[in-house]
Structure formats: C-alpha cells, structure tokens
Write an enzyme that holds these catalytic residues in place. Structure first.
Site, mmCIF file in Angstrom:
data_model
loop_
_atom_site.group_PDB
_atom_site.id
_atom_site.type_symbol
_atom_site.label_atom_id
_atom_site.label_comp_id
_atom_site.label_asym_id
_atom_site.label_seq_id
_atom_site.Cartn_x
_atom_site.Cartn_y
_atom_site.Cartn_z
ATOM 1 N N CYS A 3 34.274 7.824 1.544
ATOM 2 C CA CYS A 3 33.943 6.644 0.742
ATOM 3 C C CYS A 3 33.096 5.705 1.602
ATOM 4 O O CYS A 3 33.506 5.322 2.706
ATOM 5 C CB CYS A 3 35.229 5.956 0.279
ATOM 6 S SG CYS A 3 34.933 4.320 -0.430
ATOM 7 N N HIS A 99 35.143 -3.432 -5.721
ATOM 8 C CA HIS A 99 34.454 -4.523 -5.031
ATOM 9 C C HIS A 99 34.001 -5.558 -6.040
ATOM 10 O O HIS A 99 33.747 -5.241 -7.196
ATOM 11 C CB HIS A 99 33.247 -4.000 -4.248
ATOM 12 C CG HIS A 99 32.236 -3.270 -5.079
ATOM 13 N ND1 HIS A 99 32.404 -1.944 -5.444
ATOM 14 C CD2 HIS A 99 31.071 -3.666 -5.619
ATOM 15 C CE1 HIS A 99 31.369 -1.562 -6.167
ATOM 16 N NE2 HIS A 99 30.532 -2.590 -6.299
#
Ligand code: 5GP
Ligand code: ZN
Length: 114
Positions: A3, A99
């Site tokens: 990731c 996010h």
C-alpha cells in the site's frame, strides 16, 4: 500488503510530512489542487469508509482531531478550508488507504463539484 500510503507512513517512500502523532500522519499532496493540499491518513490501514466498523471508527475521530490541529498550524481557518473524501471508483479514489484531503490557502476554493 503493498500500500502506497502505508509505505509513506513507514518512510519507505519520501513525502513532505506536515504533521504526525502516534495515530495519524499528514503530508503534502504530490499533485496539489489548491495552495494548501494536505492528505491526512491513519496509521491503521483500512481501504476506505466501506471498511468502517464499531471497532475502528476511531480512525475518523483521530483524523478529524488532526485536521483541526493542522488547520491551526497552517492558519487555514482565516479563509476557511474544504475537506474531501473520495470513496470508491465513482469518486475517483486512487489510493485505497483511507485518507482525507484538506484544501485551503485561498479566499475562494470554487464550487464543490465542477
Ligand atoms: P484519491 O483520489 O485517492 O482521493 O487521492 C489520492 C491522492 O494521493 C491524489 O490527490 C494524489 O495526487 C496523491 N498521491 C498519489 N501518489 C502520491 C505520492 O506518492 N505522494 C504524495 N504525497 N501524494 C500522492
Ligand atoms: Zn495502507
């Protein structure tokens, strides 16, 4: 798991960090859409809102407490600022590590959607 944002957390990929505590970190977006464009992420990996549970919902309170701190650090509340979450493909989510975008640093950020 490979990731991108987990690698940024671990400093395996360089970034310009603007804020960090034991739970979250924040760094400048590589392709800024406003004079200030900061991404805030949690150190615990989830892909997006779809993975929120009662056990991990602290991710969002931790992130938003950091947003408030960052807004103070960067003096963003003078003009106001926008926070955005792109959740899933229709929203154009590119990085599947939860996010939020903070956009600010100018008097008028324009319409919410164009
Ligand atoms: P999303 O579209 O998933 O909501 O937003 C992903 C954001 O990550 C984009 O605004 C993109 O510019 C930013 N981004 C992608 N790769 C990198 C990177 O390697 N470093 C930084 N700082 N930002 C990145
Ligand atoms: Zn991750």
């Amino acid at each position: 798991m490979d990731c991108l944002f987990c690698r940024i957390i671990n400093n395996e990929i360089p970034s310009t960090k603007v804020y960090e505590n034991d739970k979250v970190c924040a760094f400048n977006d590589i392709n800024p859409k406003a004079p200030v464009h900061i991404l805030v992420i949690h150190k615990e990996h989830t892909a997006n809102i779809d993975e929120t549970t009662e056990m991990n919902s602290h991710i969002f309170s931790d992130i938003f407490l950091a947003v408030k701190e960052i807004a103070e650090l960067k003096n963003l509340s003078e003009y106001g600022y926008r926070v955005i979450i792109n959740n899933g493909n229709a929203a154009g989510q590119e990085v599947f590590h939860t996010h939020i975008h903070i956009l600010g640093g100018k008097k008028n950020l324009g319409p919410m959607l164009q």
